[in-house]
Design a protein around this motif. Structure first.
Motif, PDB file in Angstrom:
ATOM      1  N   PRO A 101       0.841  -1.106   0.005  1.00 57.48           N
ATOM      2  CA  PRO A 101      -0.041  -0.036  -0.139  1.00 57.48           C
ATOM      3  C   PRO A 101       0.811   1.167   0.016  1.00 57.48           C
ATOM      4  N   ARG A 102       1.794   1.113   0.714  1.00 53.93           N
ATOM      5  CA  ARG A 102       2.753   2.427   0.797  1.00 53.93           C
ATOM      6  C   ARG A 102       3.481   2.860  -0.514  1.00 53.93           C
ATOM      7  N   LEU A 103       3.582   1.968  -1.102  1.00 54.95           N
ATOM      8  CA  LEU A 103       4.205   2.091  -2.662  1.00 54.95           C
ATOM      9  C   LEU A 103       3.242   2.486  -3.616  1.00 54.95           C
ATOM     10  N   ASN A 104       1.883   1.888  -3.389  1.00 51.60           N
ATOM     11  CA  ASN A 104       0.975   2.309  -4.178  1.00 51.60           C
ATOM     12  C   ASN A 104       0.538   3.839  -3.993  1.00 51.60           C
ATOM     13  N   ARG A 105       0.545   4.266  -2.809  1.00 53.74           N
ATOM     14  CA  ARG A 105       0.233   5.700  -2.379  1.00 53.74           C
ATOM     15  C   ARG A 105       1.203   6.585  -2.997  1.00 53.74           C
ATOM     16  N   LEU A 106       2.704   6.161  -2.873  1.00 51.10           N
ATOM     17  CA  LEU A 106       3.585   6.950  -3.493  1.00 51.10           C
ATOM     18  C   LEU A 106       3.285   7.114  -5.142  1.00 51.10           C
ATOM     19  N   ALA A 107       3.060   5.930  -5.662  1.00 50.99           N
ATOM     20  CA  ALA A 107       2.904   6.123  -7.210  1.00 50.99           C
ATOM     21  C   ALA A 107       1.680   6.832  -7.458  1.00 50.99           C
ATOM     22  N   ALA A 108       0.717   6.909  -6.816  1.00 47.75           N
ATOM     23  CA  ALA A 108      -0.586   7.722  -6.843  1.00 47.75           C
ATOM     24  C   ALA A 108       0.016   9.282  -6.858  1.00 47.75           C
ATOM     25  N   SER A 109       0.499   9.484  -5.675  1.00 49.41           N
ATOM     26  CA  SER A 109       1.047  10.884  -5.532  1.00 49.41           C
ATOM     27  C   SER A 109       1.853  11.233  -6.778  1.00 49.41           C
ATOM     28  N   LEU A 110       2.880  10.618  -7.123  1.00 44.48           N
ATOM     29  CA  LEU A 110       3.694  10.846  -8.329  1.00 44.48           C
ATOM     30  C   LEU A 110       2.961  11.117  -9.519  1.00 44.48           C
ATOM     31  N   MET A 111       1.938  10.238  -9.824  1.00 41.59           N
ATOM     32  CA  MET A 111       1.132  10.339 -10.837  1.00 41.59           C
ATOM     33  C   MET A 111       0.346  11.756 -10.965  1.00 41.59           C
ATOM     34  N   GLN A 112       0.037  12.161  -9.713  1.00 44.08           N
ATOM     35  CA  GLN A 112      -0.622  13.611  -9.813  1.00 44.08           C
ATOM     36  C   GLN A 112       0.263  14.551 -10.199  1.00 44.08           C
ATOM     37  N   GLN A 113       1.760  14.583  -9.444  1.00 44.42           N
ATOM     38  CA  GLN A 113       2.677  15.418  -9.866  1.00 44.42           C
ATOM     39  C   GLN A 113       3.011  15.512 -11.400  1.00 44.42           C
ATOM     40  N   LEU A 114       3.122  14.325 -11.873  1.00 42.67           N
ATOM     41  CA  LEU A 114       3.353  14.136 -13.287  1.00 42.67           C
ATOM     42  C   LEU A 114       2.326  14.853 -13.945  1.00 42.67           C
ATOM     43  N   GLU A 115       1.245  14.762 -13.845  1.00 46.19           N
ATOM     44  CA  GLU A 115       0.189  15.292 -14.540  1.00 46.19           C
ATOM     45  C   GLU A 115       0.144  16.996 -14.247  1.00 46.19           C
ATOM     46  N   CYS A 116       0.268  17.306 -13.237  1.00 48.11           N
ATOM     47  CA  CYS A 116       0.559  18.687 -12.994  1.00 48.11           C
ATOM     48  C   CYS A 116       1.890  19.280 -13.601  1.00 48.11           C
ATOM     49  N   CYS A 117       3.130  18.611 -13.427  1.00 48.15           N
ATOM     50  CA  CYS A 117       4.256  19.224 -13.865  1.00 48.15           C
ATOM     51  C   CYS A 117       4.782  18.324 -14.903  1.00 48.15           C
TER      52      CYS A 117
END
Length: 281
Positions: A101-117
């Protein structure tokens, strides 16, 4: 910064089969994709990812609702990465791995960052790869990872029964776990046994049956091509036409035109009967 190509994608329901000249990481934050690497298959979900070494043939089909990280890693980029040599060893063979779960949460957060920047994709990619390496470093690679099971109960793969089921469901989404359940096998074991028995993956086999059935309808029915596409499980005419051309090296519209230019077997017999009728009376 080494060149890493990171994309956030929705892998749709089209069947895709290929190989490429770079390593690849597939990591989902939601949804699912059925993926097979040289006969070994699994589902890519928020709790399951995979590593694909360069040059390894693989095929996949998404559910159309997934959100998936696809990270391309050229081998030439590895020396410039922190722990690049160790990361390179992760790609010595195909690997499916558990995503906590912790790696999945990190991936979801990084995906948001990628879409924003999106301009920061290289930095985000390096961070994701580093996090994955730290996770897998404490999950040793099994000695038999990526190797098809040696004991394959081919007698449980009743191809006649499987094909009959597939043909009844051509208009529907067909998932590998459904086929595996018909044989009372796990999805991974079913993949390995099916590939060993037939030489192709289950997804490729289903695609062939869809297209072989479509060819009969194209050349011997008056149904529209769009209707035929839906009957054999394609969501639109464009994806159907592309798949048909890859399979038969001809578009369905051209196949229909050329098929109509030739007399059918029944017409040929009727014309012969008309020609000899006066002599037989």
């Amino acid at each position: 910064m080494p060149h890493l190509e990171l994309r956030a994608k929705n892998l749709d329901a089209d069947h895709v089969a290929h190989a490429h000249d770079h390593h690849q990481l597939i990591l989902a934050t939601r949804g699912a994709t059925e993926l097979s690497i040289e006969g070994r298959g699994d589902r890519i979900t928020g709790s399951r990812g995979c590593l694909i070494p360069c040059g390894r043939h693989h095929d996949y089909r998404g559910d159309g609702r997934n959100r998936t990280f696809v990270l391309d890693i050229p081998a030439t980029s590895l020396p410039a990465l922190r722990d690049g040599e160790a990361i390179g060893r992760l790609f010595e063979r195909p690997r499916f791995f558990a995503v906590p779960p912790r790696l999945n949460r990190l991936a979801a957060s990084l995906m948001q960052q990628l879409e924003c920047c999106p301009a920061l994709h290289s930095e985000i990619a390096a961070l994701l790869l580093r996090a994955l390496y730290l996770h897998l470093e404490v999950e040793p690679l099994p000695a038999d990872a990526g190797v098809a099971a040696s004991a394959c109960f081919s007698e449980r793969l009743d191809l006649t029964r499987l094909n009959a089921w597939i043909d009844r469901h051509l208009a529907d989404e067909i998932r590998v776990e459904q086929l595996a359940a018909l044989c009372a096998l796990s999805t991974g074991h079913f993949h390995a046994c099916f590939r060993e028995l037939t030489g192709v993956t289950p997804l490729a086999h289903v695609q062939r049956r869809r297209l072989d059935h479509a060819r009969a309808l194209v050349t011997h029915s008056g149904l529209s091509l769009g209707h035929i596409a839906s009957l054999v499980g394609f969501r639109d005419h464009g994806s159907f036409s592309r798949a048909y051309r890859r399979r038969f090296a001809i578009s369905p519209s051209r196949a229909r035109r050329e098929g109509r230019a030739l007399p059918s077997l029944g017409q040929e017999h009727r014309s012969r009967g008309q020609a000899v009728a006066p002599e037989s009376t």
